[in-house]
Design an enzyme around this catalytic site. Structure first.
Site: not given
Lengths: 309, 309
Positions: B217, B219-220, B248-249
């Site tokens: 992951s 972020g943007a 993230g979850d």
């Protein structure tokens, strides 16, 4: 017994962090948790001095239950707290291990309903019948009238129980007008009340507002007292270095014990200053070094201040 | 059902203060409290999507009791947490209302005994028999062996239940070697694991260490996935501004749901990116904007990346 009133009890947490950095994530290295609120702290000191003491005020929710469970382990403190529907607040003191400085986060207290406040008044008046003195301590939770302490002082006076008030702001201003036997402001509270930063003038002014005696706690300068019997300055034995948390509560404990015994003012002030200094010396906040207390009793300098009363 | 494992559950507090100033005293203007720990957050998202979900892990003490009482109000989440003697940790997120920044204080978790860990393993293997997929989430509390996730991954594989791992540091390093179906590191966790800050290289390296699929992951920049079926980059619909807490979850929730269904990778990634963006949009941390989620599903760009797998 001595009665202490803590309307806004708290479950006090201390978090130690290596270094507090705003907007960062911190691993807390040590957590301690204990019942708090000024009146509960005063009661613990009185119990440690061997004084029978009863605590009242409000406790509610999971935090209130945790507070009462821990209080039950404090030998010598009788729990007469009243259950409320709201949740007792938490406070978090974040100690930066590098500097020793503390950042304090205080939750708001629970909303107390008019019925809960009425129930407290009835219970309080019943407790007064067996009290030798009462200490009214700390802030008011939401819902409790701002004139609450004035009401509790009038009830104590009607029951002929001597009463000490330790609060700030508008509750202090209103309470003092109900003529408590003693108020114990610190320098900031005294300045806020009277508008004067000159302790002698401010202490005298606070007396004129209704308190029979005013004992101002001035940190390292000790105590300045204006009483019906005269005025005194009581100075600690040299400079005491340590943790000042709880020193003010120890002053209140000694003063309310002196009030219960009607002991002479110089004696009360000697005990208050010695106990406060012994509290600063103890490593754990709110505890005192018993041997230092005994020793300090012989080393406090009490000086009469002409014209202060 | 989907099983989520949270060995180090937490009672998460959010304190709002007008302005956080180290070494000052703060009146907290608003307090919220809710069950936390990554696996519990993932379960709440799955339940909101209408997925049957069971949570397991440890809970103990007064905080564990409060956590379980609140969890019972979450419709659709079945509580299979095990009681431990230690006290579930608290976390405190202090939000500065002026800047919106958060200062995080995380208590250490409870000490889990060898007997408690053994009891967990038995319970976990029983829960696997009715699980369609399992997500192993977050840090390990003291006392749990650092190879715990490797053990739980082997048990899932033996039970033929697909397994996703979302952790960091040594537990990730050991876990990945036990060949989980999916790991979901963020950029920092991936760099810590592989030593590389170049996502494509690091993702490929993480696969070589044992994970069947690696979804990073970023972020943007969305998600970068290296899987047995190919490699993809999935980008969010334009820039989404809001509260990234819980994004993230939500990625984990979508990925473990896709794992349970064995749906094609591009579809899994589309759901994960859309759900994550809809979580950033929602004002409350960890919740998602359901309408935005539906809309974003048609707007996520999934691009095949040659050579990434």
């Amino acid at each position: 017994m001595i009665l202490t009133v803590t309307l806004n009890t708290a479950l006090d947490f201390t978090y130690r962090v290596p270094r507090l950095t705003p907007h960062a994530s911190h691993r807390v290295t040590d957590v301690t948790e204990r019942p708090g609120g000024k009146g509960l702290n005063v009661a613990r000191v009185l119990a440690a001095l061997g004084r029978p003491v009863t605590v009242t005020g409000f406790a509610g929710g999971s935090t209130g239950a945790a507070l009462r469970a821990q209080l039950a382990e404090d030998i010598g403190v009788r729990d007469a707290l009243l259950d409320v529907a709201g949740r007792t607040r938490r406070t978090v003191a974040v100690v930066d291990e590098r500097t020793g400085d503390t950042t304090q986060l205080n939750e708001p207290g629970p909303l107390v309903s008019p019925a809960e406040w009425a129930r407290f008044l009835t219970s309080y008046e019943e407790l007064l019948t067996s009290a030798d003195a009462v200490a009214l301590c700390g802030s008011l939770p939401p819902g409790v009238p701002v004139g609450a302490y004035a009401r509790l002082i009038r009830a104590a006076r009607a029951a002929r129980v001597p009463v000490l008030l330790d609060t700030s702001g508008e509750p202090l201003r209103r309470g003092i007008a109900a003529r408590p036997d003693v108020v114990k402001p610190n320098a900031d509270e005294l300045a806020e009340l009277t508008g004067s930063h000159e302790p002698l003038r401010a202490t005298r002014d606070a007396r004129r507002r209704g308190a029979h005696a005013v004992v101002a706690s001035l940190g390292a300068d000790g105590l300045l007292a204006a009483t019906p019997d005269g005025a005194w300055q009581a100075a600690p034995p040299a400079a005491v270095r340590g943790n000042p948390t709880g020193a003010g509560d120890s002053v209140v404990a000694a003063l309310v014990a002196g009030l219960a015994e009607a002991s002479p003012w110089p004696r009360r002030l000697t005990h208050a200053v010695a106990l406060s200094a012994a509290t600063v010396l103890a490593p754990v906040a709110g505890e005192f070094d018993a041997a230092a207390y005994e020793e300090f009793l012989g080393r406090v300098a009490v000086t009469e201040r002409a014209g202060a009363a």
